[in-house]
Design a protein around this motif. Structure first.
Motif, PDB file in Angstrom:
ATOM      1  N   TYR A 225       0.813  -1.221   0.000  1.00 48.49           N
ATOM      2  CA  TYR A 225       0.000   0.000   0.000  1.00 48.49           C
ATOM      3  C   TYR A 225       0.855   1.283   0.000  1.00 48.49           C
ATOM      4  O   TYR A 225       0.580   2.198  -0.781  1.00 48.49           O
ATOM      5  N   PRO A 226       1.906   1.346   0.845  1.00 46.49           N
ATOM      6  CA  PRO A 226       2.699   2.589   0.820  1.00 46.49           C
ATOM      7  C   PRO A 226       3.269   2.877  -0.564  1.00 46.49           C
ATOM      8  O   PRO A 226       3.393   4.041  -0.962  1.00 46.49           O
ATOM      9  N   LYS A 227       3.613   1.802  -1.332  1.00 51.90           N
ATOM     10  CA  LYS A 227       4.180   2.023  -2.681  1.00 51.90           C
ATOM     11  C   LYS A 227       3.113   2.507  -3.658  1.00 51.90           C
ATOM     12  O   LYS A 227       3.324   3.432  -4.424  1.00 51.90           O
ATOM     13  N   VAL A 228       1.950   1.853  -3.631  1.00 55.55           N
ATOM     14  CA  VAL A 228       0.936   2.194  -4.631  1.00 55.55           C
ATOM     15  C   VAL A 228       0.272   3.541  -4.355  1.00 55.55           C
ATOM     16  O   VAL A 228      -0.400   4.084  -5.227  1.00 55.55           O
ATOM     17  N   SER A 229       0.460   4.051  -3.144  1.00 51.09           N
ATOM     18  CA  SER A 229      -0.181   5.337  -2.867  1.00 51.09           C
ATOM     19  C   SER A 229       0.803   6.505  -2.984  1.00 51.09           C
ATOM     20  O   SER A 229       0.469   7.638  -2.651  1.00 51.09           O
ATOM     21  N   GLN A 230       2.018   6.196  -3.487  1.00 47.60           N
ATOM     22  CA  GLN A 230       2.984   7.283  -3.694  1.00 47.60           C
ATOM     23  C   GLN A 230       2.596   8.139  -4.901  1.00 47.60           C
ATOM     24  O   GLN A 230       1.960   7.617  -5.828  1.00 47.60           O
ATOM     25  N   PRO A 231       3.038   9.401  -4.915  1.00 48.07           N
ATOM     26  CA  PRO A 231       2.672  10.279  -6.038  1.00 48.07           C
ATOM     27  C   PRO A 231       3.180   9.760  -7.392  1.00 48.07           C
ATOM     28  O   PRO A 231       2.569   9.980  -8.417  1.00 48.07           O
ATOM     29  N   GLY A 232       4.270   9.005  -7.412  1.00 50.52           N
ATOM     30  CA  GLY A 232       4.823   8.537  -8.679  1.00 50.52           C
ATOM     31  C   GLY A 232       4.115   7.337  -9.291  1.00 50.52           C
ATOM     32  O   GLY A 232       4.451   6.887 -10.378  1.00 50.52           O
ATOM     33  N   TRP A 233       3.138   6.807  -8.605  1.00 49.61           N
ATOM     34  CA  TRP A 233       2.413   5.620  -9.100  1.00 49.61           C
ATOM     35  C   TRP A 233       1.714   5.969 -10.427  1.00 49.61           C
ATOM     36  O   TRP A 233       1.043   6.995 -10.507  1.00 49.61           O
ATOM     37  N   PRO A 234       1.863   5.117 -11.468  1.00 52.70           N
ATOM     38  CA  PRO A 234       1.307   5.477 -12.788  1.00 52.70           C
ATOM     39  C   PRO A 234      -0.193   5.731 -12.760  1.00 52.70           C
ATOM     40  O   PRO A 234      -0.947   4.948 -12.176  1.00 52.70           O
ATOM     41  N   GLU A 235      -0.563   6.793 -13.414  1.00 50.71           N
ATOM     42  CA  GLU A 235      -1.967   7.208 -13.487  1.00 50.71           C
ATOM     43  C   GLU A 235      -2.843   6.093 -14.089  1.00 50.71           C
ATOM     44  O   GLU A 235      -3.968   5.868 -13.667  1.00 50.71           O
ATOM     45  N   LYS A 236      -2.265   5.386 -15.075  1.00 54.82           N
ATOM     46  CA  LYS A 236      -3.077   4.367 -15.759  1.00 54.82           C
ATOM     47  C   LYS A 236      -3.402   3.176 -14.848  1.00 54.82           C
ATOM     48  O   LYS A 236      -4.304   2.390 -15.147  1.00 54.82           O
ATOM     49  N   TYR A 237      -2.642   3.020 -13.766  1.00 51.26           N
ATOM     50  CA  TYR A 237      -2.942   1.935 -12.816  1.00 51.26           C
ATOM     51  C   TYR A 237      -3.561   2.489 -11.525  1.00 51.26           C
ATOM     52  O   TYR A 237      -3.461   1.881 -10.466  1.00 51.26           O
ATOM     53  N   LYS A 238      -4.161   3.624 -11.639  1.00 51.96           N
ATOM     54  CA  LYS A 238      -4.679   4.337 -10.462  1.00 51.96           C
ATOM     55  C   LYS A 238      -5.551   3.447  -9.562  1.00 51.96           C
ATOM     56  O   LYS A 238      -6.445   2.739 -10.044  1.00 51.96           O
ATOM     57  N   MET A 239      -5.254   3.529  -8.300  1.00 54.27           N
ATOM     58  CA  MET A 239      -5.979   2.720  -7.327  1.00 54.27           C
ATOM     59  C   MET A 239      -7.333   3.341  -6.996  1.00 54.27           C
ATOM     60  O   MET A 239      -7.459   4.552  -6.882  1.00 54.27           O
ATOM     61  N   ILE A 240      -8.327   2.475  -6.852  1.00 55.54           N
ATOM     62  CA  ILE A 240      -9.612   2.935  -6.321  1.00 55.54           C
ATOM     63  C   ILE A 240      -9.676   2.420  -4.893  1.00 55.54           C
ATOM     64  O   ILE A 240      -9.387   1.246  -4.630  1.00 55.54           O
ATOM     65  N   GLU A 241     -10.024   3.286  -3.988  1.00 55.94           N
ATOM     66  CA  GLU A 241      -9.934   2.940  -2.575  1.00 55.94           C
ATOM     67  C   GLU A 241     -11.234   3.303  -1.866  1.00 55.94           C
ATOM     68  O   GLU A 241     -11.811   4.343  -2.151  1.00 55.94           O
ATOM     69  N   CYS A 242     -11.677   2.448  -0.975  1.00 58.20           N
ATOM     70  CA  CYS A 242     -12.868   2.832  -0.193  1.00 58.20           C
ATOM     71  C   CYS A 242     -13.012   2.005   1.069  1.00 58.20           C
ATOM     72  O   CYS A 242     -12.375   0.968   1.231  1.00 58.20           O
ATOM     73  N   VAL A 243     -13.865   2.511   1.948  1.00 56.80           N
ATOM     74  CA  VAL A 243     -14.273   1.741   3.122  1.00 56.80           C
ATOM     75  C   VAL A 243     -15.713   1.314   2.883  1.00 56.80           C
ATOM     76  O   VAL A 243     -16.577   2.136   2.568  1.00 56.80           O
ATOM     77  N   GLN A 244     -15.950   0.028   2.978  1.00 54.08           N
ATOM     78  CA  GLN A 244     -17.308  -0.499   2.830  1.00 54.08           C
ATOM     79  C   GLN A 244     -17.929  -0.592   4.224  1.00 54.08           C
ATOM     80  O   GLN A 244     -17.315  -1.133   5.143  1.00 54.08           O
ATOM     81  N   ARG A 245     -19.117  -0.026   4.329  1.00 56.44           N
ATOM     82  CA  ARG A 245     -19.797   0.014   5.632  1.00 56.44           C
ATOM     83  C   ARG A 245     -21.026  -0.886   5.605  1.00 56.44           C
ATOM     84  O   ARG A 245     -21.474  -1.273   4.509  1.00 56.44           O
ATOM     85  N   PRO A 246     -21.594  -1.184   6.774  1.00 51.18           N
ATOM     86  CA  PRO A 246     -22.761  -2.086   6.781  1.00 51.18           C
ATOM     87  C   PRO A 246     -23.844  -1.576   5.840  1.00 51.18           C
ATOM     88  O   PRO A 246     -24.166  -0.383   5.850  1.00 51.18           O
ATOM     89  N   GLY A 247     -24.353  -2.455   5.034  1.00 52.77           N
ATOM     90  CA  GLY A 247     -25.400  -2.075   4.088  1.00 52.77           C
ATOM     91  C   GLY A 247     -24.857  -1.744   2.706  1.00 52.77           C
ATOM     92  O   GLY A 247     -25.611  -1.695   1.742  1.00 52.77           O
TER      93      GLY A 247
END
Ligand code: AKG
Ligand code: FE2
Length: 407
Positions: A225-247
């Motif tokens: 995670y620390p690597k993929v969230s660095q500013p240099g991470w390629p835009e084309k492989y951009k991570m989608i991130e979220c917290v899933q909550r009940p429901g």
């Protein structure tokens, strides 16, 4: 909290507890500092209430023993004595545990990456099957074309999922190009997703970083995670991130890499499916990776869905398969289809198979050939897997690395 939420909450507070708001909205509501000082953890609470198995006790007995005597009791949750799968042993057999033990373990463990119930066989059992009454397939996912091959022949496709904080599912792509939905009933799950074309090497922890815990979600969040969230991470492989909550229901499109960490005790249901949209990709991967299954599926479609036959017949088996429905799509798939080039039908059925058949589908627990394996027996081949054992989601993959069908 955003401004609008704050305004609405304060309006509600003013109306519901005006006496607290008189002193100033924050000081009145936070006078005792319980947020800091009061422990709401269930740990360490000694319970002295009679616990009764709600499935076993008769109504007559309940009235006699508790209601008419005005005795408090706790009707133990359903499934206390039911066993659920929480892993696989080195021979490929399901490791099952009674719910009552797992529930205690959930509240009382300090493991790095705890055991995780990931059970697809619950609907085969008369009692555990009742879980099916507790959820419905969300209306956005009406298609399920693998159902055409019949319940006992189709690959595993729905899982009851339950685990404590720090458990989770390591980075992977779901099998055979299927998409998935995952509905959370309780707790919080942290998700990271990456587009299908993201190179596997960028997403897996390197050797040594994580030793035996290589495939675990918590290891991924610690080292990758620390690597993929660095500013240099390629835009084309951009991570989608979220917290899933009940429901919340997560939609995981076919081909997308994903990793999921439980942040606290969670209960979820997930299903993988083949729909009109992903059918061309799923069909192609099934023909390549699971020829015997594809033949059964084809026959069923001929009988009941001639419209799908038309699509199946028009799929170009040699073309690089994208994950969109459009035949003109140029997006590339993961490079893993070669790992599925074997007919492993004989070994994906279920727990009740003769040991010989079950053994066939095994490769060593830490198989270097196939990548890795998590507590759920997840064996991944280039991150992508074939749906295999009925008892195991990511046994969805285990065939692909057995010697008989190695790449
Ligand atoms: O809830 C989880 O642990 C993730 C499950 C998942 O990725 C899957 O079922 O494919
Ligand atoms: Fe998944």
């Amino acid at each position: 909290m955003d401004r609008k939420t704050l305004i609405r909450i304060n309006q509600a507070k003013e109306k519901a507890r005006p006496e607290l708001c008189k002193e100033g909205i924050d000081s009145g509501w936070r006078k005792f500092g319980f947020y800091e000082s009061f422990c709401t953890s269930t740990e360490g609470i000694v319970e002295n209430i009679p616990r009764v198995d709600g499935n076993q006790i008769t109504i007559k007995k309940f009235i006699e023993k508790f209601e008419s005597t005005y005795t408090p009791c706790k009707l133990a949750r359903k499934y206390r004595n039911q066993k659920f799968k929480c892993g696989e042993d080195d021979d490929g057999y399901s490791v099952k545990i009674k719910m009552k033990y797992f529930a205690r373990y959930m509240t009382d463990n300090k493991d790095d990456s705890p055991l995780y119930i990931f059970d697809s066989s619950f609907s085969d059992h008369v009692k555990r099957k009742r879980l099916l009454d507790d959820f419905e397939v969300p209306r956005m996912f009406p298609d399920d074309y693998f159902s055409l091959v019949g319940e006992s022949r189709r690959p595993p496709y729905r899982w009851f999922v339950m685990g404590p904080g720090r458990s989770g599912t390591g980075i992977h792509i779901d099998p055979l190009g299927t998409s998935a939905w995952n509905s959370l009933l309780k707790g919080h799950k942290r998700w990271c997703l990456f587009p299908p074309e993201t190179p596997k090497e960028l997403l897996k922890p390197s050797q040594g970083e994580a030793w035996k815990q290589k495939g675990e979600a918590i290891t991924w969040f610690t080292y990758v995670y620390p690597k993929v969230s660095q500013p240099g991470w390629p835009e084309k492989y951009k991570m989608i991130e979220c917290v899933q909550r009940p429901g919340d229901t997560m939609f995981v499109p076919g081909g997308w890499w994903h990793v999921v960490l439980n942040l606290d005790d969670t209960v979820a249901v997930t299903q993988n499916y083949c729909s009109r949209v992903n059918f061309p990709v799923v069909w192609k991967k099934t023909v390549k990776g699971r020829p015997k299954l594809s033949r059964k599926w084809y026959k069923a479609m001929q009988l009941r869905r001639p419209d799908l036959i038309k699509v199946a017949d028009s799929v170009d088996m040699n073309k690089n398969d994208g994950y969109t429905s459009s035949s003109s799509s140029s997006s590339s798939s993961s490079s893993s289809s070669s790992s599925l080039d074997s007919d492993s039908d004989s070994v994906w059925s279920d727990d009740d198979q003769p040991p010989a058949a079950k053994k066939q589908r095994k490769c060593p627990p830490d198989c270097e050939e196939c990548g890795n394996r998590n507590d759920k027996g997840e064996l991944r081949n280039n991150g992508e897997s074939a749906i295999t054992s009925k008892s195991n989601p990511y046994d969805r993959s285990s065939n692909s690395c057995s010697p008989a069908n190695s790449r």
